[in-house]
Design a protein around this motif. Structure first.
Motif, PDB file in Angstrom:
ATOM      1  N   ALA A  55       0.840  -1.190   0.000  1.00 30.59           N
ATOM      2  CA  ALA A  55       0.000   0.000   0.000  1.00 30.59           C
ATOM      3  C   ALA A  55       0.880   1.247   0.000  1.00 30.59           C
ATOM      4  O   ALA A  55       1.837   1.336   0.764  1.00 30.59           O
ATOM      5  CB  ALA A  55      -0.924  -0.006   1.207  1.00 30.59           C
ATOM      6  N   MET A  62      -3.182   0.739  -3.805  1.00 32.80           N
ATOM      7  CA  MET A  62      -4.112   0.849  -2.677  1.00 32.80           C
ATOM      8  C   MET A  62      -4.519  -0.561  -2.264  1.00 32.80           C
ATOM      9  O   MET A  62      -5.111  -1.287  -3.063  1.00 32.80           O
ATOM     10  CB  MET A  62      -5.338   1.656  -3.089  1.00 32.80           C
ATOM     11  CG  MET A  62      -5.037   3.051  -3.572  1.00 32.80           C
ATOM     12  SD  MET A  62      -6.532   3.908  -4.088  1.00 32.80           S
ATOM     13  CE  MET A  62      -7.272   4.195  -2.495  1.00 32.80           C
ATOM     14  N   ARG A  94     -13.684   3.299   1.763  1.00 30.37           N
ATOM     15  CA  ARG A  94     -12.551   4.032   1.174  1.00 30.37           C
ATOM     16  C   ARG A  94     -12.847   4.423  -0.274  1.00 30.37           C
ATOM     17  O   ARG A  94     -12.471   5.516  -0.711  1.00 30.37           O
ATOM     18  CB  ARG A  94     -11.276   3.200   1.261  1.00 30.37           C
ATOM     19  CG  ARG A  94     -10.782   3.067   2.701  1.00 30.37           C
ATOM     20  CD  ARG A  94      -9.552   2.215   2.823  1.00 30.37           C
ATOM     21  NE  ARG A  94      -8.457   2.730   2.036  1.00 30.37           N
ATOM     22  CZ  ARG A  94      -7.513   1.973   1.490  1.00 30.37           C
ATOM     23  NH1 ARG A  94      -7.525   0.660   1.648  1.00 30.37           N
ATOM     24  NH2 ARG A  94      -6.541   2.509   0.785  1.00 30.37           N
TER      25      ARG A  94
END
Length: 159
Positions: free
Chosen positions: A31, A45, A94
């Motif tokens: 990440a 991500m 997210r």
């Protein structure tokens, strides 16, 4: 003129090759890592849920999200042995934040059609609202099948 034999390279299978194919060394992605493609940068991500290692690649400059299996224009799969509903919910939150902050305009998924930010938001929020329904249904179905199989087996043993 004699051509030099290409140097063997380690492939993603762990084997070396000097065929005429292009082979790239395997590297782990974490990440926040940035993959530089010259004229574009893709940020990694970590988006677990569908699987523990699910990722999206985000092109911040072009506001494009390469979503892989994390989200696509279809039913999101959370019933696999390595899926985790709570992680999927967090990843969907997210995704919604990316839309709210104006960081995504186009999604290129691993399956089906390309879609925009509005659809991304809707898919993620719908998943959260129905979190785990697919998982619960499949678990219930598997338990029912196992129960039937046990009954059949037990009836044969007692007969």
């Amino acid at each position: 003129m004699q051509l030099k034999q290409p140097k063997p390279m380690l492939t993603n299978t762990g084997k070396y090759t000097n065929d005429k194919c292009v082979c790239f060394p395997v590297t782990r992605l974490f990440a926040g890592d940035v993959i530089s493609l010259g004229d574009r940068q893709l940020t990694v991500m970590h988006m677990p849920g569908h699987s523990r290692g699910s990722i999206c690649l985000h092109d911040k400059d072009r506001k494009i999200l390469f979503s892989g299996d994390v989200v696509y224009d279809g039913s999101m799969i959370d019933w696999l042995p390595y899926s985790r509903v709570s992680d999927y919910v967090a990843s969907c939150q997210r995704l919604m934040e990316l839309v709210d902050r104006g960081l995504v305009e186009k999604v290129l998924p691993g399956h089906f059609n390309i879609f925009g930010a509005e659809r991304l938001y809707r898919l993620a929020s719908n998943y959260i609202a129905q979190a785990g329904v697919c998982h619960k249904v499949s678990t219930c179905a598997m338990r029912s099948l196992a129960s039937i199989a046990l009954r059949i087996t037990n009836s044969r043993v007692t007969s």
